[in-house]
Design an enzyme around this catalytic site. Structure first.
Site, PDB file in Angstrom:
ATOM      1  N   GLY A   1     -13.826 -22.109  28.273  1.00 32.80           N
ATOM      2  CA  GLY A   1     -13.331 -22.547  29.564  1.00 32.80           C
ATOM      3  C   GLY A   1     -14.003 -23.841  29.985  1.00 32.80           C
ATOM      4  O   GLY A   1     -15.082 -24.185  29.489  1.00 32.80           O
ATOM      5  N   CYS A   2     -13.388 -24.563  30.903  1.00 31.47           N
ATOM      6  CA  CYS A   2     -13.938 -25.865  31.304  1.00 31.47           C
ATOM      7  C   CYS A   2     -15.266 -25.718  32.038  1.00 31.47           C
ATOM      8  O   CYS A   2     -16.275 -26.313  31.641  1.00 31.47           O
ATOM      9  CB  CYS A   2     -12.926 -26.647  32.125  1.00 31.47           C
ATOM     10  SG  CYS A   2     -12.302 -25.807  33.588  1.00 31.47           S
ATOM     11  N   HIS A   3     -15.314 -24.915  33.105  1.00 34.98           N
ATOM     12  CA  HIS A   3     -16.576 -24.697  33.809  1.00 34.98           C
ATOM     13  C   HIS A   3     -17.616 -24.114  32.844  1.00 34.98           C
ATOM     14  O   HIS A   3     -18.783 -24.511  32.844  1.00 34.98           O
ATOM     15  CB  HIS A   3     -16.388 -23.732  34.976  1.00 34.98           C
ATOM     16  CG  HIS A   3     -15.472 -24.212  36.043  1.00 34.98           C
ATOM     17  ND1 HIS A   3     -15.807 -25.226  36.915  1.00 34.98           N
ATOM     18  CD2 HIS A   3     -14.226 -23.801  36.402  1.00 34.98           C
ATOM     19  CE1 HIS A   3     -14.806 -25.414  37.768  1.00 34.98           C
ATOM     20  NE2 HIS A   3     -13.835 -24.574  37.467  1.00 34.98           N
TER      21      HIS A   3
ATOM     22  N   SER B   1     -17.900 -24.442  29.659  1.00 35.07           N
ATOM     23  CA  SER B   1     -18.405 -25.410  28.674  1.00 35.07           C
ATOM     24  C   SER B   1     -19.630 -26.146  29.208  1.00 35.07           C
ATOM     25  O   SER B   1     -20.635 -26.279  28.516  1.00 35.07           O
ATOM     26  CB  SER B   1     -17.307 -26.421  28.310  1.00 35.07           C
ATOM     27  OG  SER B   1     -16.265 -25.811  27.604  1.00 35.07           O
TER      28      SER B   1
ATOM     29  N   PHE C   1     -18.250 -34.269  31.921  1.00 35.17           N
ATOM     30  CA  PHE C   1     -17.211 -34.347  30.895  1.00 35.17           C
ATOM     31  C   PHE C   1     -15.846 -34.277  31.570  1.00 35.17           C
ATOM     32  O   PHE C   1     -15.754 -34.207  32.805  1.00 35.17           O
ATOM     33  CB  PHE C   1     -17.369 -33.226  29.856  1.00 35.17           C
ATOM     34  CG  PHE C   1     -17.407 -31.830  30.425  1.00 35.17           C
ATOM     35  CD1 PHE C   1     -16.318 -30.978  30.308  1.00 35.17           C
ATOM     36  CD2 PHE C   1     -18.537 -31.347  31.081  1.00 35.17           C
ATOM     37  CE1 PHE C   1     -16.344 -29.702  30.823  1.00 35.17           C
ATOM     38  CE2 PHE C   1     -18.578 -30.067  31.608  1.00 35.17           C
ATOM     39  CZ  PHE C   1     -17.488 -29.232  31.480  1.00 35.17           C
TER      40      PHE C   1
END
Length: 315
Positions: free
Chosen positions: A115-117, A119, A286
């Site tokens: 997941g983005c968070h 990562s 990012f």
């Protein structure tokens, strides 16, 4: 021989970015589905089982249904949803964490994209626990600032509407019940014994994010300073093209600010260590659509197919 690739869910933000990154590659044959058949199980099954690798860019329930459609034992899956990130038998798609993670991706048939968070959080916390610096029972808190593209088409339309609510002009906290869907992988993958206190924030810009983890140095297992942690992370991520640990004080180049959209459109990640001998801030910067989604998925694809990890990506 070209690798046959099918993107199931190619109309969403993650699927569109993956398609964009793969479209001009000469080592790939993209299998496409007719628009009117995008939800047809028989046609999806045909294309999935005709592929060498299928990307799933779907809601969780649809991703599980897609995996159930696999009958060809040679098909390999990269799932960008939350559905399989903590399930046994699925490799976690963050190769920089360890040689074991990279090898599991290289040889695996089932890869769960982070997941983005998660990562950003895992990039900071996993090395600290693996290195014996952070106790597994540390009461970790974290906030994460993200652009609105992370909410998908519905949120994008909401933010880009001409008559939108004035509240969208300001950053907004969400996940207030502490039940955010990324918390499970944030805890399990890092090895924390308790879930972190997590505050996600969405703001009025398209893409990019900053994930922050603050630390009290007197609660760590070993004596640490910003200098020692910067050296630790630099060594941990040495020779990793997607993760760059910034020199101490690098934030001064941006007048002491870390902007959420600083790496929008970029497929890598930057780590900043700031603070003092008592309180240290770790920040991962990012693009939520890059290293936080599509870029990470293509990096895993490159590892699986044996080509340069950076091929087709923006670094």
């Amino acid at each position: 021989m070209k690798t046959k690739v099918f993107i199931d869910g190619s109309e969403g933000t993650t699927g569109l970015r993956i398609h964009e990154r793969l479209d001009n590659r000469d080592d790939i044959e993209l299998l496409t589905i007719a628009p009117e058949l995008r939800k047809d199980p028989a046609e999806r099954s045909r294309l999935i089982n005709s592929s060498d690798i299928t990307f799933l860019c779907l809601p969780d329930s649809a991703a599980r249904e897609a995996v159930a459609l696999v009958t060809n034992p040679n098909v390999r899956i990269i799932d960008a949803s939350t559905a399989h990130r903590t399930e046994a038998g699925w490799a976690y798609g963050f190769p920089e964490l360890s040689a074991k993670h990279r090898e599991a991706i290289r040889t695996g048939k089932r890869i769960a994209n982070p997941g983005c968070h998660a990562s950003g959080f895992i990039s900071l916390v996993y090395p600290l626990i693996a290195g014996g610096i952070l106790p597994a029972d540390y009461p970790v808190a974290s906030f994460s600032l993200t652009g609105y593209s992370g909410g998908g088409k519905k949120m994008i339309a909401q933010y880009e509407a001409s008559d939108r609510d004035a509240e969208l002009d300001a950053p907004r906290e969400y996940g207030l019940s502490q039940q955010h869907k990324h918390l499970k992988e944030m805890r399990l993958i890092t090895g924390l014994s308790r879930a972190p206190l997590f505050t996600p924030i969405v703001s009025d810009y398209y893409s990019g994010m900053v994930v922050n983890v603050p630390l009290y140095t007197d609660l760590l297992n070993t004596t640490q300073t910003p200098e020692s942690l910067q050296a630790f992370f630099t060594d941990y991520y040495a020779n990793e093209p997607f993760v760059k640990v910034m020199p101490l004080g690098a934030e001064s180049e941006m007048s002491g600010f870390l902007s959420g959209n600083h790496l929008s459109g970029y497929d890598g990640m930057q780590i900043y260590i700031t603070g003092n001998e008592n309180r240290i801030q770790l920040s991962s910067v990012f693009d939520n659509l890059g290293k936080g989604a599509s870029g990470a998925a293509i990096q895993c694809f490159n590892i699986m197919t044996g080509c340069d990890e950076t091929k087709g990506l923006n670094l």
